[in-house]
Design a protein around this motif. Sequence first.
Motif, PDB file in Angstrom:
ATOM      1  N   ARG A 118      -9.187   7.444   3.703  1.00  0.00           N
ATOM      2  CA  ARG A 118     -10.298   8.032   2.963  1.00  0.00           C
ATOM      3  C   ARG A 118     -11.266   6.928   2.543  1.00  0.00           C
ATOM      4  O   ARG A 118     -10.892   5.757   2.456  1.00  0.00           O
TER       5      ARG A 118
ATOM      6  N   LEU B 152     -13.206   4.288   0.435  1.00  0.00           N
ATOM      7  CA  LEU B 152     -12.816   3.515  -0.745  1.00  0.00           C
ATOM      8  C   LEU B 152     -14.013   3.411  -1.689  1.00  0.00           C
ATOM      9  O   LEU B 152     -15.108   3.010  -1.292  1.00  0.00           O
TER      10      LEU B 152
ATOM     11  N   THR C 274      -3.133   8.361   4.367  1.00  0.00           N
ATOM     12  CA  THR C 274      -2.907   7.508   3.202  1.00  0.00           C
ATOM     13  C   THR C 274      -4.261   7.273   2.528  1.00  0.00           C
ATOM     14  O   THR C 274      -5.301   7.755   2.999  1.00  0.00           O
ATOM     15  N   ASP C 275      -4.258   6.504   1.459  1.00  0.00           N
ATOM     16  CA  ASP C 275      -5.521   6.190   0.775  1.00  0.00           C
ATOM     17  C   ASP C 275      -6.502   5.465   1.692  1.00  0.00           C
ATOM     18  O   ASP C 275      -7.726   5.581   1.525  1.00  0.00           O
TER      19      ASP C 275
END
Length: 558
Positions: free
Chosen positions: A469, A471, A465-466
């Motif tokens: 990774r 931010l 998911t985001d």
Amino acid sequence: MTVTRATSPAPPAATAVLLRLLRQLGCAPTGVTADVTWAGPVRLPLVDEAGVQAACGLMHIHGRRDGHPVPLAMDVAASVAGILAAHGVVAALIARARGLPLTAVRTSASQAALLLAAQYLAADNAADAVPVPGPGLPPPFVSADGVRFEIETLDAEPWQRFWHLLGAGPEAIRHGWPPFQLRFGTATCPLPPELHEIATGRPFARVLAAGTASGVVVMRVRETPGLAPESAPWRFEPLAGTSRQSYHRPRELPLEGIVVVESARRVQGPLAGHLLRMLGADVVRVEPPGGDPLRWPPPLAGDCSARFRAINDGKRVAEADFTTAAGRARLCELVAGADVFLHNWAPGKAQALGLDAADLNRVRPGLVYAAAGGWGPEPGAGPKIATDYVVQAQSGLAAAIRPQGEPPAPTLLTLADLLGGLVCALGVLGALHTRIRTGIGSRTDSSLLSATAALPRSPVRPVWTDLDRPLRTADGYLMLSRVARPALGAGQAVLRGARQRSTAEVLRQLAEAGLPAVPVCTDLRQLAADWRFEQALEITGDAAGGRMVSVRPPWEFW
């Protein structure tokens, strides 16, 4: 030496790797305990794999090809910490057999990550460091019929012939060679787009034919990780005769008094010798007359390549030309006073020179003879060149380090080479442990391919998911700990506005919400200057005298 108390549970991957390797070596760690932590001497709140990769530069190096930090989709740092813990346990057992009553060893995932980044840290912090080439599209290539493939050659002439046979223009061929040749040291490889376009317009059969005609290795990239084999990454073969050496008690480090003769180039073999030296061995590096050519490529730290120094400092140097009888006699003279001989020569070279295990065992009965190869004896492996990226492609590692939804591609961090050195050194330690107990020497064989099995992996790639990774913030990146996700709650608002605020501000707000996160390293020079890493790194020299950033030994013994 300083001993600190663990502040978080041991990384599960490290424990699993440690126990498996000790079982494969047949080493029962009687009287020795291993403590593996996440942060170790690094003064950051590191509590998981993502945080370690972010803080210690692995995401930065792995992501150079993309122009932004990218995680490796495996527990690389934790697994390597498990290998280092196995080094420490077996080294402590050797020390105990020699009269030094060591009872424990400690290492960490952060020290493992810094060791993997050592050559890049040294290069980026050298006084004459040159800018790393920008992001671009490196291999692997994709053929007209959809086959992803890597290529390898160490010489410009086969490179030119290969691309000429496929129809590439001379300018693209000429401009593509420097980044391709330097990718091992820079972790980026911006190739001219024409080369990818040429590959995309040719069926894989034609690519293979061009590789065969030119001498370029063409390797299909496995699409799935596959399971790492359960077999041990070494083969041990007892040698005739026994050693009558009496071992003196080491004063502090486990391998003090052990002499290693090393004849190796590039990363795999020299790293093995480097690890043994950090454990206390006296390592004699044998180089051709005039020195190893890899001593001179920039950037330099003093009068020597910073990358070379990262894994060769502290070794004694002797020169010998093995193509002459005098050179071979010189090597035998060195081995006669040694405990270990280590090389990563091409297949067949040792036999052709009369310097194979049986030959040198006659010179030094009870010798530990370590051969670090490329493909090893696995079925289908041939004498073709085996280097980091083609081994990643063939082994499934290139797929395992990427999440689902991304095409498999080797990391330009030289992961297979580094694993090869780690595994070779552990094989030497296992053989030394046997020799000290029995007096019997042995030959130990490992390879880049077998070493990739040291990283446990799932046959199914993870779904990201985001939050898996980095931010983006207004001035950099941060990585939210995986353990924070169940309690994210109000922290969602902090994350949503992260791009408008500085990394420091977002980290402060997340800390106030009880959500652990760390900044992502995007500059290895800043990492080396960060006081929080000062116990894990050693900095010598200065801009005028040749600045060198080295990774300290990743073990504490007591």
